[in-house]
Design a protein around this motif. Structure first.
Motif, short mmCIF file in Angstrom:
data_model
loop_
_atom_site.label_atom_id
_atom_site.label_comp_id
_atom_site.label_asym_id
_atom_site.label_seq_id
_atom_site.Cartn_x
_atom_site.Cartn_y
_atom_site.Cartn_z
N LEU A 1 37.97 40.67 33.13
CA LEU A 1 36.85 39.91 33.11
C LEU A 1 35.98 39.74 34.52
N TYR A 2 36.88 39.65 35.26
CA TYR A 2 36.08 39.33 36.82
C TYR A 2 34.84 40.04 36.32
N LYS A 3 34.29 41.27 36.16
CA LYS A 3 33.49 42.19 36.45
C LYS A 3 32.52 41.25 35.12
N GLU A 4 32.86 40.61 34.03
CA GLU A 4 31.98 40.40 33.05
C GLU A 4 32.10 39.03 33.43
N LEU A 5 32.30 38.09 34.44
CA LEU A 5 32.53 36.31 34.50
C LEU A 5 31.89 36.54 36.07
N LYS A 6 31.96 37.07 36.83
CA LYS A 6 31.71 36.85 38.27
C LYS A 6 30.07 36.64 38.28
N ILE A 7 29.15 37.09 37.28
CA ILE A 7 27.91 36.85 37.25
C ILE A 7 27.71 34.83 36.93
N LYS A 8 28.49 34.67 35.71
CA LYS A 8 28.25 33.98 34.65
C LYS A 8 29.66 32.59 35.61
N THR A 9 30.20 32.52 35.77
CA THR A 9 31.01 31.31 36.16
C THR A 9 31.47 31.74 37.56
N ASN A 10 31.95 30.54 38.35
CA ASN A 10 32.46 30.17 39.29
C ASN A 10 33.68 30.51 39.44
N SER A 11 34.33 31.40 41.21
CA SER A 11 35.46 31.44 41.07
C SER A 11 36.76 30.17 40.16
N LEU A 12 36.53 29.96 40.33
CA LEU A 12 37.64 28.62 40.22
C LEU A 12 37.84 28.91 38.73
N THR A 13 36.76 28.35 38.12
CA THR A 13 36.88 29.10 36.24
C THR A 13 37.31 30.33 36.25
N PHE A 14 37.15 31.52 36.90
CA PHE A 14 38.06 32.67 36.59
C PHE A 14 39.37 32.90 36.58
N GLY A 15 39.47 31.84 38.44
CA GLY A 15 40.79 32.25 38.46
C GLY A 15 41.90 30.93 36.74
N SER A 16 41.35 30.11 37.07
CA SER A 16 41.98 29.91 36.05
C SER A 16 42.20 29.97 34.88
N VAL A 17 41.21 30.86 34.56
CA VAL A 17 41.38 31.72 33.63
C VAL A 17 42.54 32.97 33.05
N ILE A 18 41.88 33.32 34.49
CA ILE A 18 43.20 33.72 35.01
C ILE A 18 44.71 33.47 35.00
N LEU A 19 44.43 32.11 35.36
CA LEU A 19 46.07 31.55 35.21
C LEU A 19 46.54 31.30 34.05
#
Length: 312
Positions: free
Chosen positions: A208-226
Motif C-alpha cells: 500500500l505504501y509503495k502505491e500510495l506514497k506519491i498519490k496521498t499524504n502520510s495522514l491518509t496512509f496512516g488512517s488506511v493502515i489503522l
C-alpha cells in the motif's frame, strides 16, 4: 498452434485413465510383483516422459503435453511404490523424495500443468515435513518465503515465458500455508498463526505504501493502515483472512483479476472457518460477523475507488 485448455484437460484425464488400466493389467498378470522392476520401470517412465515433453515445444503442438504429464505421474507413483517396498523408508524420507522430485519436475518437465502444480505441492509437503519434524515454528519462515515469491512474480516484467501461471500457483500455495493455522498442534501455539498474520499485514502495508506514497499524504496512509488493522485484529489467529485481503490487494495493484477472484473465494472459506471456531454464543457471532462484513465491503469499495482500482 496451442490447444484449448479443455482439450489439454481431456487429454490428461484420458491418458491417465488409459495408463491406469495398463498398470492394472500388468498387476493382474503378475508382472509388477518384482519390487526392483517397479522401481526401475517407474524411473524409466519418468525419464522418458520428461524427455518427450520437450518435443511439442519444437513442433509447436501442445496437445501431447498433458499425455506426457499423466505418464510422468504414473511413473512417479510406480517408482515410489517400488522404493517403499525395497527400502521401507520413513515418512519423512518419502516427503523429502517428493520435494526433490517436484523441484526436478518443475524445471525439467515442459508442461504448464506441472509448472502450476509443483509450487503448490512443494510448499504443502514442506509444511507437512515441518509438522512431521515437530518444528512448526518454522512455518512463518516458509510462509515468508512463499510471500516473497508471490510479491516478486506478480510483477509483469518477472512473468517469464512458460511460467505465466506461477503467480497463481504461488498464491494458492500461500493460502494453503495459511490454512495450516487450523492444524490442532498450531491451535495450541497461537503465536505461530499470529506471526503469520503479522507477516501478511506487514507485506500488505508495504504494498500500500509503495502505491500510495506519491498519490496521498502520510495522514491518509496512516488512517488506511489503522482501518485495516482494526478489521484484522480480531482475526489474528486466522491468517487466511488477512492473506486473502493481501491477494485481493495485489490483484488490484498488479492488474491480475484471477487473484481477486481467488481472494474472494478463499475469504469466504476462511471467514466461515473463523466463524465456526469462535468460542462464543451464536448471537455474539452474528453481531461480530455482521460488523466485520460491513467493514470488509467498505475496504473493498475503497480499493475500487482508489487509483489502484483503475489498474484492473
Amino acid at each position: 498452434m496451442k490447444s484449448p485448455w479443455y482439450i489439454e484437460l481431456l487429454s490428461f484425464f484420458g491418458s491417465l485413465l488409459a495408463g491406469g488400466f495398463f498398470l492394472l493389467c500388468l498387476v493382474v498378470l503378475g508382472l509388477l510383483n518384482n519390487k526392483q522392476l517397479d522401481l526401475f520401470l517407474g524411473f524409466f517412465v519418468m525419464i522418458s516422459a520428461s524427455v518427450l515433453s520437450f518435443i511439442p515445444r519444437r513442433t509447436k503442438k501442445q496437445s501431447y503435453g498433458s499425455v506426457f504429464f499423466s505418464f510422468l505421474y504414473q511413473g512417479f507413483f510406480l517408482f515410489l511404490f517400488g522404493l517403499y517396498d525395497i527400502f521401507k523408508p520413513e515418512d519423512t524420507s518419502i516427503l523429502w523424495i517428493i520435494l526433490i522430485f517436484q523441484l526436478t519436475f518443475f524445471f525439467l518437465f515442459s508442461n504448464p500443468i506441472q509448472r502450476f502444480l509443483s509450487p503448490i505441492l512443494f510448499f504443502v509437503f514442506s509444511g507437512v515435513l515441518l509438522y512431521e519434524y515437530k518444528i512448526l515454528f518454522l512455518i512463518p519462515i516458509l510462509t515468508s518465503a512463499c510471500l516473497f515469491l508471490v510479491y516478486h512474480y506478480t510483477y509483469p516484467k518477472n512473468r517469464k515465458e512458460n511460467f505465466e501461471n506461477l503467480p497463481y500457483s504461488l498464491s494458492i500455495s500461500l493460502l494453503c500455508l495459511a490454512g495450516f493455522s487450523f492444524v490442532p498442534e498450531l491451535k495450541q501455539s497461537p503465536q505461530i498463526a499470529e506471526f503469520q498474520s503479522f507477516v501478511f499485514f506487514f507485506a500488505g502495508g508495504v504494498l500500500l505504501y509503495k502505491e500510495l506514497k506519491i498519490k496521498t499524504n502520510s495522514l491518509t496512509f496512516g488512517s488506511v493502515i489503522l482501518f485495516f488493522g482494526l478489521i484484522f485484529f480480531p482475526t489474528l489467529e486466522t491468517p487466511g483472512i488477512i492473506v486473502s485481503f493481501f491477494l485481493l490487494l495485489i490483484g488490484f495493484v498488479r492488474g491480475i483479476p484471477f487473484l481477486s477472484y481467488l481472494a474472494w473465494f478463499s475469504l469466504g472459506l476462511f471467514y466461515f472457518a473463523f466463524y465456526y471456531d469462535l468460542d462464543t454464543t451464536l448471537l455474539e457471532k452474528s453481531k461480530l460477523m455482521l460488523g466485520s462484513s460491513l467493514l470488509f465491503f467498505c475496504a473493498y469499495f475503497c480499493l475500487r475507488l482508489s487509483p489502484m482500482g483503475k489498474k484492473r
